[in-house]
Scaffold this motif. Structure first.
Motif, PDB file in Angstrom:
ATOM      1  N   GLY A  32      44.960  40.405  57.636  1.00 36.16           N
ATOM      2  CA  GLY A  32      44.601  40.970  56.330  1.00 36.16           C
ATOM      3  C   GLY A  32      44.442  42.474  56.375  1.00 36.16           C
ATOM      4  N   ARG A  33      43.730  42.949  57.390  1.00 38.15           N
ATOM      5  CA  ARG A  33      43.526  44.401  57.515  1.00 38.15           C
ATOM      6  C   ARG A  33      44.836  45.116  57.814  1.00 38.15           C
ATOM      7  NH1 ARG A  33      38.948  46.083  61.445  1.00 38.15           N
ATOM      8  NH2 ARG A  33      40.333  45.059  62.912  1.00 38.15           N
ATOM      9  N   LEU A  34      45.707  44.483  58.583  1.00 39.53           N
ATOM     10  CA  LEU A  34      46.981  45.102  58.925  1.00 39.53           C
ATOM     11  C   LEU A  34      47.825  45.318  57.671  1.00 39.53           C
ATOM     12  CD1 LEU A  34      48.948  46.115  61.114  1.00 39.53           C
ATOM     13  CD2 LEU A  34      49.821  43.772  61.244  1.00 39.53           C
ATOM     14  N   VAL A  35      47.957  44.299  56.840  1.00 39.72           N
ATOM     15  CA  VAL A  35      48.753  44.426  55.616  1.00 39.72           C
ATOM     16  C   VAL A  35      48.112  45.437  54.673  1.00 39.72           C
ATOM     17  CG1 VAL A  35      49.604  43.214  53.569  1.00 39.72           C
ATOM     18  CG2 VAL A  35      49.799  42.155  55.816  1.00 39.72           C
ATOM     19  N   LEU A  36      46.799  45.388  54.529  1.00 38.34           N
ATOM     20  CA  LEU A  36      46.106  46.355  53.674  1.00 38.34           C
ATOM     21  C   LEU A  36      46.368  47.773  54.148  1.00 38.34           C
ATOM     22  CD1 LEU A  36      44.090  46.962  51.387  1.00 38.34           C
ATOM     23  CD2 LEU A  36      42.266  46.679  53.061  1.00 38.34           C
ATOM     24  N   TRP A  37      46.283  47.997  55.449  1.00 37.75           N
ATOM     25  CA  TRP A  37      46.525  49.330  56.015  1.00 37.75           C
ATOM     26  C   TRP A  37      47.972  49.756  55.795  1.00 37.75           C
ATOM     27  CZ3 TRP A  37      49.170  50.665  60.776  1.00 37.75           C
ATOM     28  CH2 TRP A  37      49.004  52.002  61.151  1.00 37.75           C
ATOM     29  N   LEU A  38      48.911  48.848  56.031  1.00 40.06           N
ATOM     30  CA  LEU A  38      50.325  49.180  55.853  1.00 40.06           C
ATOM     31  C   LEU A  38      50.635  49.550  54.407  1.00 40.06           C
ATOM     32  CD1 LEU A  38      52.010  46.479  58.111  1.00 40.06           C
ATOM     33  CD2 LEU A  38      52.044  48.957  58.466  1.00 40.06           C
ATOM     34  N   ARG A  39      49.975  48.905  53.464  1.00 37.85           N
ATOM     35  CA  ARG A  39      50.218  49.209  52.048  1.00 37.85           C
ATOM     36  C   ARG A  39      49.779  50.624  51.682  1.00 37.85           C
ATOM     37  NH1 ARG A  39      48.474  43.337  49.820  1.00 37.85           N
ATOM     38  NH2 ARG A  39      50.497  42.352  50.200  1.00 37.85           N
ATOM     39  N   GLU A 123      47.136  51.695  43.709  1.00 36.07           N
ATOM     40  CA  GLU A 123      48.140  52.724  43.431  1.00 36.07           C
ATOM     41  C   GLU A 123      47.505  54.109  43.491  1.00 36.07           C
ATOM     42  OE1 GLU A 123      51.538  54.537  43.093  1.00 36.07           O
ATOM     43  OE2 GLU A 123      51.330  52.386  43.385  1.00 36.07           O
ATOM     44  N   ALA A 124      46.292  54.249  42.990  1.00 38.02           N
ATOM     45  CA  ALA A 124      45.612  55.541  43.056  1.00 38.02           C
ATOM     46  C   ALA A 124      45.344  55.949  44.499  1.00 38.02           C
ATOM     47  CB  ALA A 124      44.302  55.478  42.269  1.00 38.02           C
ATOM     48  N   VAL A 125      44.958  55.010  45.330  1.00 40.57           N
ATOM     49  CA  VAL A 125      44.725  55.298  46.745  1.00 40.57           C
ATOM     50  C   VAL A 125      46.025  55.734  47.404  1.00 40.57           C
ATOM     51  CG1 VAL A 125      44.091  54.279  48.978  1.00 40.57           C
ATOM     52  CG2 VAL A 125      42.689  53.834  46.965  1.00 40.57           C
ATOM     53  N   ARG A 126      47.122  55.052  47.109  1.00 47.67           N
ATOM     54  CA  ARG A 126      48.426  55.429  47.674  1.00 47.67           C
ATOM     55  C   ARG A 126      48.806  56.850  47.254  1.00 47.67           C
ATOM     56  NH1 ARG A 126      49.544  50.028  47.621  1.00 47.67           N
ATOM     57  NH2 ARG A 126      50.232  49.811  45.496  1.00 47.67           N
ATOM     58  N   ARG A 127      48.597  57.171  45.985  1.00 42.11           N
ATOM     59  CA  ARG A 127      48.920  58.528  45.506  1.00 42.11           C
ATOM     60  C   ARG A 127      48.058  59.563  46.209  1.00 42.11           C
ATOM     61  NH1 ARG A 127      48.648  56.480  40.221  1.00 42.11           N
ATOM     62  NH2 ARG A 127      46.821  57.754  39.880  1.00 42.11           N
ATOM     63  N   ALA A 128      46.778  59.253  46.358  1.00 40.03           N
ATOM     64  CA  ALA A 128      45.877  60.204  47.016  1.00 40.03           C
ATOM     65  C   ALA A 128      46.295  60.429  48.463  1.00 40.03           C
ATOM     66  CB  ALA A 128      44.437  59.689  46.955  1.00 40.03           C
ATOM     67  N   VAL A 139      44.686  58.643  59.073  1.00 43.06           N
ATOM     68  CA  VAL A 139      43.302  58.515  59.536  1.00 43.06           C
ATOM     69  C   VAL A 139      42.420  57.963  58.425  1.00 43.06           C
ATOM     70  CG1 VAL A 139      41.265  59.840  60.225  1.00 43.06           C
ATOM     71  CG2 VAL A 139      43.449  60.239  61.373  1.00 43.06           C
ATOM     72  N   ILE A 140      42.557  58.498  57.228  1.00 45.10           N
ATOM     73  CA  ILE A 140      41.734  58.030  56.110  1.00 45.10           C
ATOM     74  C   ILE A 140      42.076  56.581  55.772  1.00 45.10           C
ATOM     75  CG2 ILE A 140      41.283  58.334  53.634  1.00 45.10           C
ATOM     76  CD1 ILE A 140      41.340  61.378  54.200  1.00 45.10           C
ATOM     77  N   ALA A 141      43.358  56.216  55.837  1.00 45.53           N
ATOM     78  CA  ALA A 141      43.737  54.819  55.586  1.00 45.53           C
ATOM     79  C   ALA A 141      43.091  53.893  56.608  1.00 45.53           C
ATOM     80  CB  ALA A 141      45.254  54.667  55.616  1.00 45.53           C
TER      81      ALA A 141
END
Length: 182
Positions: A32-39, A123-128, A139-141
């Protein structure tokens, strides 16, 4: 093989021996954490599927588990490092195949408090993270999105612990300066 308190031997050791229960335990602990991080990591290719990248990382881990010399705690760093290499390969592949013009117009950024739901938040996190230099975004991800510790993040990214702390501090400072409420 295992009791109510955990395995008699470490999960990684059991996985090396081909124990499917050990692989299930490792998968449950990290998938779960791996996919979340990859996204959270940009691949440069809108068609790149993060679930496929995670699957490729698990496949490599399964085929190379005999070469892994760490314990259960080090497994996450090793697995995430494999996944990071797949993301970097996807970026390189995308850059080689790019045939479309990129817009020079930056996307407007929104403060996090204006985001309303999980899809919008992701999506906002990805943009940031995309507006940051690569190392700071990674690092932040790792630390702030998927809640990995500094030591594991350092292993994944192949940098020192102080470099992780500095990159995180700089990235958060850049996000705050851009108007993100972090």
């Amino acid at each position: 093989m295992s009791d109510a308190t955990g395995p008699a031997r470490p999960w990684v050791e059991l996985a090396r021996d081909g124990d499917p229960t050990a692989w299930r335990a490792l998968y449950d602990a990290h998938a779960g954490r791996l996919v979340l991080w990859l996204r959270q990591l940009p691949t440069g290719d809108p068609a790149a599927d993060h679930d496929d990248l995670a699957m490729e990382a698990w496949s490599v881990a399964a085929s190379r588990i005999a070469d892994f010399e760490g314990d259960d705690d080090a497994f996450a760093g090793w697995l995430f490092g494999i996944a990071r290499n797949h993301v970097l390969n996807a970026r390189r592949k995308s850059a080689r195949r790019a045939t479309y013009a990129m817009s020079a117009m930056p996307e407007p950024t929104l403060p996090m408090e204006t985001v309303t739901g999980p899809v919008e938040t992701a999506e906002a996190v990805r943009r940031a993270l995309a507006m940051l230099p690569q190392r700071e975004g990674e690092v932040i991800a790792c630390i702030d999105v998927v809640d990995l510790d500094v030591a594991t993040t350092a292993r994944i990214l192949g940098i020192s612990r102080p470099a992780v702390r500095v990159a995180r501090q700089r990235g958060l400072r850049r996000l705050r300066a851009a108007g993100w409420a972090v």
